[in-house]
Motif scaffolding. Structure first.
Motif, PDB file in Angstrom:
ATOM      1  N   LYS A 110       0.814  -1.212   0.000  1.00  0.00           N
ATOM      2  CA  LYS A 110       0.000   0.000   0.000  1.00  0.00           C
ATOM      3  C   LYS A 110       0.846   1.259   0.000  1.00  0.00           C
ATOM      4  N   LYS A 111       2.031   1.181   0.580  1.00  0.00           N
ATOM      5  CA  LYS A 111       2.856   2.376   0.621  1.00  0.00           C
ATOM      6  C   LYS A 111       4.173   2.121  -0.104  1.00  0.00           C
ATOM      7  N   GLN A 112       4.749   3.169  -0.556  1.00  0.00           N
ATOM      8  CA  GLN A 112       5.981   3.094  -1.314  1.00  0.00           C
ATOM      9  C   GLN A 112       7.166   3.005  -0.351  1.00  0.00           C
ATOM     10  N   VAL A 113       8.098   2.106  -0.623  1.00  0.00           N
ATOM     11  CA  VAL A 113       9.264   1.942   0.220  1.00  0.00           C
ATOM     12  C   VAL A 113      10.458   2.560  -0.496  1.00  0.00           C
ATOM     13  N   GLY A 117      17.207   6.644  -1.143  1.00  0.00           N
ATOM     14  CA  GLY A 117      16.776   7.530  -2.221  1.00  0.00           C
ATOM     15  C   GLY A 117      16.194   6.809  -3.426  1.00  0.00           C
ATOM     16  N   GLN A 118      16.137   5.478  -3.410  1.00  0.00           N
ATOM     17  CA  GLN A 118      15.596   4.718  -4.537  1.00  0.00           C
ATOM     18  C   GLN A 118      14.311   4.032  -4.121  1.00  0.00           C
ATOM     19  N   VAL A 119      13.342   3.973  -5.033  1.00  0.00           N
ATOM     20  CA  VAL A 119      12.089   3.266  -4.772  1.00  0.00           C
ATOM     21  C   VAL A 119      12.361   1.773  -4.875  1.00  0.00           C
TER      22      VAL A 119
END
Length: 121
Positions: A110-113, A117-119
Motif C-alpha cells: 500500500k505504501k511506497q518503500v 533515495g531509490q524506490v
C-alpha cells in the motif's frame, strides 16, 4: 452422574490409563496445563492439546489411545485459529491456504518503500 461414569469406563483399563497418564505428562511439560482424570471433558482436552502440540510423541500416544478406545475416535479437535507472525498469517498455515485457494491474490504494498533515495519493490 451415571452417564458421565459410563462414558469413561475405558479409564479403568490399566493399559488405557497408562496412555492417558503419558499424554497428561507430555501436555503438562509442553503447555504447563495439568489435566485431571475426573474432568468432564478430558477426551476433548486431550484431543485439543494433541492438535496443538509440536511433539510427535504426544500425537502418536493420542493416536494409539484412539485406536484402543473406539469411543475416542469420535472426538476430534479442529484448529480454527490461524497462526500469525507480526499480524500476518503464516503461508504454511491451514487457513491461509484456504484463502489463496479461494482466488484471493497477493495484495500489492500500500505504501511506497524508499531505500537510500531509490524506490524499492
Amino acid at each position: 452422574m451415571n452417564s458421565a461414569a459410563s462414558e469413561r469406563n475405558w479409564l479403568f483399563d490399566p493399559a488405557h490409563l497408562k496412555l492417558v497418564q503419558q499424554c497428561r505428562r507430555l501436555i503438562q511439560s509442553e503447555f504447563g496445563v495439568k489435566l485431571h482424570l475426573n474432568e468432564d471433558h478430558l477426551a476433548e482436552h486431550l484431543a485439543e492439546y494433541a492438535g496443538k502440540t509440536r511433539s510427535q510423541h504426544l500425537v502418536h500416544t493420542w493416536e494409539a489411545l484412539k485406536q484402543r478406545v473406539p469411543e475416542l475416535s469420535q472426538v476430534e479437535y479442529e484448529s480454527t485459529e490461524t497462526k500469525t507472525y507480526r499480524g500476518q498469517p503464516i503461508a504454511g498455515s491451514a487457513s491461509s491456504d484456504r484463502q489463496h485457494e479461494g482466488g484471493e491474490e497477493a495484495r500489492p504494498r500500500k505504501k511506497q518503500v524508499i531505500y537510500r533515495g531509490q524506490v524499492v519493490g
